[in-house]
Motif scaffolding. Structure first.
Motif: not given
Length: 142
Positions: A121-133, A135-142
Motif C-alpha cells: 500500500v502507498g501513503p494513502d493506504g491503498h494498493s496500486r492493484e485494482r479489482t475488476s470494478d 477499486l483498490p484490492q487492499l484499502r487500509l483506513d488511515v
C-alpha cells in the motif's frame, strides 16, 4: 513545533484543509504554498526539510502487533499487522492476520477463505492493484 511529526499523507491532508480554509476566507493559495505553510507550522524552513524529517515512514499503527481496519477485495476486515517492510519511499508491504476470514472468490458455487493477506500500500493506504470494478484490492483506513 509539536513533538510528534505527522506522516507525509497526514501532512498533505493538513495542507488540503488549510488551503480550503484560506480559500473560504478569501485568501486563495496554491497547494505548494499550503504545503510550505504546514511545514512552517511544524517549525521547518520549507516543505523539503519537513518532508525529509517525516521520512515517508508508515503511520505509527503500521507496526507489528498494530491494529488496522480496511477492505480486501471489497470486503471489510479488522486485522493485526504481522510484518511491515518499506519497498520504496511511501510504499509498504504488509502481512495481515485477519480477525475473521474473507472469501476471495465471488462465485456462489465456490469459496476460498483467507485469514492472512499480504499487500503493498502507498501513503494513502491503498494498493496500486485494482479489482475488476476499479477499486483498490487492499484499502487500509488511515
Amino acid at each position: 513545533m509539536s513533538g510528534q511529526l505527522p506522516t507525509v499523507a497526514e501532512a498533505k491532508r493538513l495542507a488540503k484543509r488549510l488551503r480550503a480554509q484560506l480559500d473560504a476566507q478569501g485568501t486563495p493559495v496554491s497547494h505548494g504554498n499550503a504545503l510550505e505553510l504546514v511545514a512552517h507550522q511544524h517549525g521547518f524552513r520549507d516543505w523539503n526539510a519537513f518532508h525529509a524529517a517525516m521520512g515517508n515512514r508508515p503511520p505509527e499503527s503500521w507496526s507489528p502487533g498494530g491494529r488496522v481496519e480496511g477492505s480486501y477485495l471489497s470486503q471489510a476486515f479488522s486485522a493485526t499487522i504481522v510484518a511491515v517492510e518499506m519497498v520504496r519511499p511511501g510504499w509498504f508491504r504488509l502481512v495481515l492476520d485477519l480477525d475473521e476470514a474473507v472469501d476471495v472468490v465471488t462465485f456462489d458455487s465456490f469459496s476460498n477463505f483467507r485469514t492472512r493477506i499480504r499487500g503493498v500500500v502507498g501513503p494513502d493506504g491503498h494498493s496500486r492493484e485494482r479489482t475488476s470494478d476499479g477499486l483498490p484490492q487492499l484499502r487500509l483506513d488511515v
